[in-house]
Design an enzyme around this catalytic site. Structure first.
Site, PDB file in Angstrom:
ATOM      1  N   ARG A   1      -6.908   9.366   4.809  1.00 50.62           N
ATOM      2  CA  ARG A   1      -7.681   8.125   4.838  1.00 50.62           C
ATOM      3  C   ARG A   1      -7.780   7.535   6.228  1.00 50.62           C
ATOM      4  O   ARG A   1      -8.752   6.906   6.568  1.00 50.62           O
ATOM      5  CB  ARG A   1      -7.012   7.081   3.919  1.00 50.62           C
ATOM      6  CG  ARG A   1      -7.174   7.373   2.471  1.00 50.62           C
ATOM      7  CD  ARG A   1      -6.136   6.652   1.651  1.00 50.62           C
ATOM      8  NE  ARG A   1      -4.821   7.212   1.894  1.00 50.62           N
ATOM      9  CZ  ARG A   1      -3.746   6.918   1.203  1.00 50.62           C
ATOM     10  NH1 ARG A   1      -3.801   6.024   0.251  1.00 50.62           N
ATOM     11  NH2 ARG A   1      -2.592   7.498   1.471  1.00 50.62           N
TER      12      ARG A   1
ATOM     13  N   SER B   1      -2.015   3.381  -3.406  1.00 49.84           N
ATOM     14  CA  SER B   1      -1.258   2.880  -4.559  1.00 49.84           C
ATOM     15  C   SER B   1      -0.381   1.698  -4.139  1.00 49.84           C
ATOM     16  O   SER B   1      -0.243   0.717  -4.861  1.00 49.84           O
ATOM     17  CB  SER B   1      -0.378   3.990  -5.134  1.00 49.84           C
ATOM     18  OG  SER B   1      -1.165   5.065  -5.542  1.00 49.84           O
TER      19      SER B   1
ATOM     20  N   LYS C   1      10.116   6.926  -3.658  1.00 44.76           N
ATOM     21  CA  LYS C   1       9.622   5.557  -3.472  1.00 44.76           C
ATOM     22  C   LYS C   1       9.990   4.640  -4.635  1.00 44.76           C
ATOM     23  O   LYS C   1       9.397   3.594  -4.799  1.00 44.76           O
ATOM     24  CB  LYS C   1       8.099   5.581  -3.328  1.00 44.76           C
ATOM     25  CG  LYS C   1       7.580   6.449  -2.201  1.00 44.76           C
ATOM     26  CD  LYS C   1       6.057   6.576  -2.292  1.00 44.76           C
ATOM     27  CE  LYS C   1       5.461   7.493  -1.253  1.00 44.76           C
ATOM     28  NZ  LYS C   1       4.092   7.895  -1.573  1.00 44.76           N
TER      29      LYS C   1
HETATM   30  P1  ADP Z   1      -0.418   7.144  -1.986  1.00 43.28           P
HETATM   31  O1  ADP Z   1      -0.425   7.592  -0.532  1.00 43.28           O
HETATM   32  O2  ADP Z   1      -1.565   6.225  -2.321  1.00 43.28           O
HETATM   33  O3  ADP Z   1       0.892   6.745  -2.559  1.00 43.28           O
HETATM   34  P2  ADP Z   1      -0.148   9.790  -3.060  1.00 43.28           P
HETATM   35  O4  ADP Z   1       1.126  10.098  -2.374  1.00 43.28           O
HETATM   36  O5  ADP Z   1      -0.163   9.900  -4.523  1.00 43.28           O
HETATM   37  O6  ADP Z   1      -0.823   8.409  -2.781  1.00 43.28           O
HETATM   38  O7  ADP Z   1      -1.298  10.663  -2.412  1.00 43.28           O
HETATM   39  C1  ADP Z   1      -1.569  11.984  -2.700  1.00 43.28           C
HETATM   40  C2  ADP Z   1      -2.655  12.461  -1.761  1.00 43.28           C
HETATM   41  O8  ADP Z   1      -3.864  11.754  -2.054  1.00 43.28           O
HETATM   42  C3  ADP Z   1      -2.375  12.215  -0.272  1.00 43.28           C
HETATM   43  O9  ADP Z   1      -2.888  13.303   0.468  1.00 43.28           O
HETATM   44  C4  ADP Z   1      -3.159  10.965   0.038  1.00 43.28           C
HETATM   45  O10 ADP Z   1      -3.547  10.918   1.403  1.00 43.28           O
HETATM   46  C5  ADP Z   1      -4.365  11.174  -0.875  1.00 43.28           C
HETATM   47  N1  ADP Z   1      -5.024   9.918  -1.211  1.00 43.28           N
HETATM   48  C6  ADP Z   1      -4.485   8.831  -1.781  1.00 43.28           C
HETATM   49  N2  ADP Z   1      -5.404   7.845  -1.932  1.00 43.28           N
HETATM   50  C7  ADP Z   1      -6.570   8.339  -1.432  1.00 43.28           C
HETATM   51  C8  ADP Z   1      -7.890   7.802  -1.247  1.00 43.28           C
HETATM   52  N3  ADP Z   1      -8.172   6.543  -1.571  1.00 43.28           N
HETATM   53  N4  ADP Z   1      -8.839   8.599  -0.711  1.00 43.28           N
HETATM   54  C9  ADP Z   1      -8.519   9.851  -0.308  1.00 43.28           C
HETATM   55  N5  ADP Z   1      -7.284  10.411  -0.436  1.00 43.28           N
HETATM   56  C10 ADP Z   1      -6.336   9.670  -0.975  1.00 43.28           C
END
Ligand code: ADP
Length: 164
Positions: free
Chosen positions: A91, A129, A42
């Protein structure tokens, strides 16, 4: 036997939603390895080292937690760590689709590693994010979503990028 769980993601930047999953994952498994993806397709705004340092700073002194970078397959990384669980958050329905596919793929790659999903805490249900970056770029307030240190780092980095 206490075997660690692995929570892998891009964490670009780590949000309060991620920190909430870390805290709850630790309560469930006792030992948690947060694995920060080096190969984030990304075009990450923070380097792997910066993302690791931010999570470490937010969780300093927390017992049972390790934060490290990783490359390649999450199941392969989990195996090298002696972990049998990949922890993920779901989510929304949109998350469900991709998380479900990923869990099934991982299970076909290594059937001994289980994916465990946690629902988000209510206050972070729509937090991502990607969204916080858009809110900062639009000049909005993000204190509810990011810790002060991460919010500062993100605002500074996005300002630098905009000045380019
Ligand atoms: P993003 O999807 O925000 O870029 P990541 O790829 O770093 O985040 O996500 C890693 C894991 O954390 C994934 O399984 C994602 O669904 C989970 N995750 C991210 N934000 C949240 C949140 N606010 N509540 C619960 N799980 C989350």
């Amino acid at each position: 036997m206490n075997r660690p769980a692995v929570y892998a993601g891009s964490f670009d930047p780590p949000t309060r939603g991620h920190l909430d999953i870390i805290q709850r994952g630790l309560a469930l498994f006792g030992t948690l390895i947060v694995a920060v993806g080096k190969n984030v397709g990304k075009n990450p705004i923070f380097s792997t080292a910066e993302r690791i340092a931010m999570i470490e700073a937010e969780c300093s002194g927390v017992e049972g937690l390790t934060v490290t970078g990783f490359d390649g397959l999450a199941v392969a990384f989990a195996r090298t760590q002696g972990a049998h669980v990949l922890l993920r958050g779901i989510r929304s329905v949109a998350d469900f689709e991709s998380e479900f596919q990923m869990a099934l793929t991982n299970s076909s790659l290594d059937a001994e590693i289980e994916t465990v999903f946690l629902a988000p805490s209510e206050s972070y249900a729509f937090l991502s994010s990607r969204l916080v970056k858009e809110v900062v770029l639009a000049g909005g307030k993000i204190d509810r979503f990011l810790t002060p240190a991460v919010a500062n780092a993100l605002e500074t980095r996005l300002r630098e990028k905009n000045d380019d």
